[in-house]
Design a protein around this motif. Structure first.
Motif, PDB file in Angstrom:
ATOM      1  N   ARG A  50      35.113  27.813 -28.177  1.00  0.00           N
ATOM      2  CA  ARG A  50      34.023  28.120 -27.248  1.00  0.00           C
ATOM      3  C   ARG A  50      33.929  29.628 -27.090  1.00  0.00           C
ATOM      4  N   ALA A  52      32.555  31.202 -23.991  1.00  0.00           N
ATOM      5  CA  ALA A  52      32.594  31.650 -22.597  1.00  0.00           C
ATOM      6  C   ALA A  52      33.936  32.309 -22.296  1.00  0.00           C
ATOM      7  N   GLU A  98      32.091  30.744 -14.275  1.00  0.00           N
ATOM      8  CA  GLU A  98      31.054  30.170 -15.145  1.00  0.00           C
ATOM      9  C   GLU A  98      29.747  30.958 -15.062  1.00  0.00           C
ATOM     10  N   ALA A 102      27.909  32.755 -18.154  1.00  0.00           N
ATOM     11  CA  ALA A 102      26.521  32.504 -18.530  1.00  0.00           C
ATOM     12  C   ALA A 102      25.756  33.815 -18.710  1.00  0.00           C
ATOM     13  N   LEU A 105      26.922  35.387 -22.055  1.00  0.00           N
ATOM     14  CA  LEU A 105      26.422  34.646 -23.215  1.00  0.00           C
ATOM     15  C   LEU A 105      24.936  34.915 -23.435  1.00  0.00           C
ATOM     16  N   CYS A 112      23.353  28.807 -24.493  1.00  0.00           N
ATOM     17  CA  CYS A 112      24.005  28.092 -23.405  1.00  0.00           C
ATOM     18  C   CYS A 112      22.922  27.575 -22.460  1.00  0.00           C
ATOM     19  N   GLU A 113      23.284  26.591 -21.661  1.00  0.00           N
ATOM     20  CA  GLU A 113      22.368  26.020 -20.681  1.00  0.00           C
ATOM     21  C   GLU A 113      23.096  25.863 -19.352  1.00  0.00           C
ATOM     22  N   LEU A 136      27.787  24.320 -17.063  1.00  0.00           N
ATOM     23  CA  LEU A 136      27.444  25.301 -18.089  1.00  0.00           C
ATOM     24  C   LEU A 136      27.729  24.664 -19.443  1.00  0.00           C
ATOM     25  N   TYR A 137      26.694  24.521 -20.242  1.00  0.00           N
ATOM     26  CA  TYR A 137      26.810  23.808 -21.520  1.00  0.00           C
ATOM     27  C   TYR A 137      26.701  24.793 -22.674  1.00  0.00           C
ATOM     28  N   GLU A 138      27.706  24.775 -23.558  1.00  0.00           N
ATOM     29  CA  GLU A 138      27.676  25.533 -24.807  1.00  0.00           C
ATOM     30  C   GLU A 138      27.438  24.550 -25.948  1.00  0.00           C
TER      31      GLU A 138
END
Length: 369
Positions: A50, A52, A98, A102, A105, A112-113, A136-138
């Protein structure tokens, strides 16, 4: 032809040996066990991949670049080493680690979302997120098959001309090592021996015991399919079942001091209890899942969680202190260190042998997976 001796055939040492051999160096790789041996930290079944890293953009950029390195390595080996299954961070507050991640990123254009906790149902067969602020989605993160990747990298290094010596090495005067009573010399010596490094050199590294746990779960929890996940605030992480060893759900909290040479290889009952408590909170139906596989790993920790990439004496380089987040960077880290040994650039000052002070927020960025 320039020569180098690399001590330690974990993922960092094997990756560096491969890179240097393909760059025209004559390389000797010394390993007291075998690549992928269970006493290596690199021999854990899996690690997270990942980007982050809180406010830090150096590691984030390196991790993003490393994804391509893992893909190329898998293509060369003819097998998948990286499952790009995505990774979900469980954020307990709106303004924590997080959120910092974000922002970095997005600045680096790494996808990312930021999602509502209710979106957890998109990713997991079951999910409870009523105590979370957001997710937080990668999408391009995932899981590395760590032990297999270590074995593959060492095999490719041998195929590239690296001499692999099965023996224990100790420092000798100058750029040299003593192996089985013989002193071997080279233009450079790199000590990449993980948890054994503080026993050989005066470095700011402590070694801790880290228990990893995998639970028997229904087929719906297989990865790829189920993404990896991290809960920074509770220092817990995991992923779905990879290669049939069960769903990983384990703690990143620093364990007790550990002796890597002959330390016990059984996990502590407290580790199992801690993981079950987390499963009961986040994935309730899995709270009673039996432990399918467990493994003892070790962290080689610096107080500030920064690596050590430093010249201890002329031609003698120390590479370590991965602090739980080094594995995923290996392909591009090898390129970076090779450039240092070639004289192309100097290492970042942050990686020196200076006094290290604890810095909140870096250690738990490990979450090795």
């Amino acid at each position: 032809m320039k020569s180098v001796i690399v001590v330690g055939a974990g993922i960092w040492g094997s990756s560096l040996a491969l890179r240097l051999a393909e760059s025209g160096w004559r390389v000797t790789l010394v390993e007291q066990h075998t690549p992928g041996h269970v006493r290596q930290a690199s021999a854990g079944e899996t690690r997270l991949m990942r980007c982050a890293h809180g406010t830090d953009d150096w590691y984030a950029r390196m991790a993003w670049k490393a994804r391509d390195g893992w893909r190329r390595l898998g293509e060369r080996a003819g097998e998948g080493l990286f499952h790009e299954a995505g990774l979900v961070w469980f954020a307990g507050t709106h303004d924590g680690w997080e959120s910092d991640s974000a922002r970095v990123l997005r600045k680096l254009d790494i996808p990312c979302e930021v999602l509502d906790p209710s979106d957890g149902a998109r990713f997991f067969p079951e999910f409870r997120g009523d105590d979370l602020a957001f997710l937080l989605y990668e999408p391009h993160a995932g899981v590395l098959r760590a032990r297999r990747a270590t074995q593959v990298t060492a095999r490719l290094a041998k195929a590239a001309g690296v001499e692999l010596v099965r023996a224990r090495a100790t420092p000798a005067d100058g750029a040299a090592v003593e192996v089985d009573g013989e002193v071997r010399r080279a233009d450079r010596v790199v000590w990449a021996c993980g948890a054994w490094l503080p026993g050989l050199f005066d470095v700011p590294i402590s070694v801790t015991k880290q228990d990893t746990l995998h639970f028997a779960v229904p087929p719906a929890w297989v990865t790829p399919g189920t993404p990896a996940w991290c809960d920074y605030d509770s220092s817990t992480y995991g992923h779905g079942d990879v290669d049939g060893v069960g769903m990983k759900a384990t703690s990143d909290q620093e364990g007790r001091p550990y002796e890597p040479e002959d330390g016990e290889r059984a996990v502590d009952a407290e580790s199992v209890e801690r993981s079950r408590e987390y499963l009961a909170r986040r994935f309730p139906s899995l709270a009673g899942a039996p432990v399918l596989f467990s493994q003892v790993c070790q962290y080689a920790l610096t107080p500030d969680a920064e690596w050590i990439i430093a010249e201890a004496a002329p031609g003698v380089w120390l590479l370590g202190g991965d602090s739980g987040h080094g594995f995923k960077h290996a392909p591009v880290l090898a390129e970076y260190v090779a450039g240092i040994l070639d004289g192309t650039h100097e290492p970042e000052a942050r990686f020196g042998l200076h006094e290290r002070l604890p810095a909140r927020g870096l250690r738990t960025s490990g979450l090795i997976g």
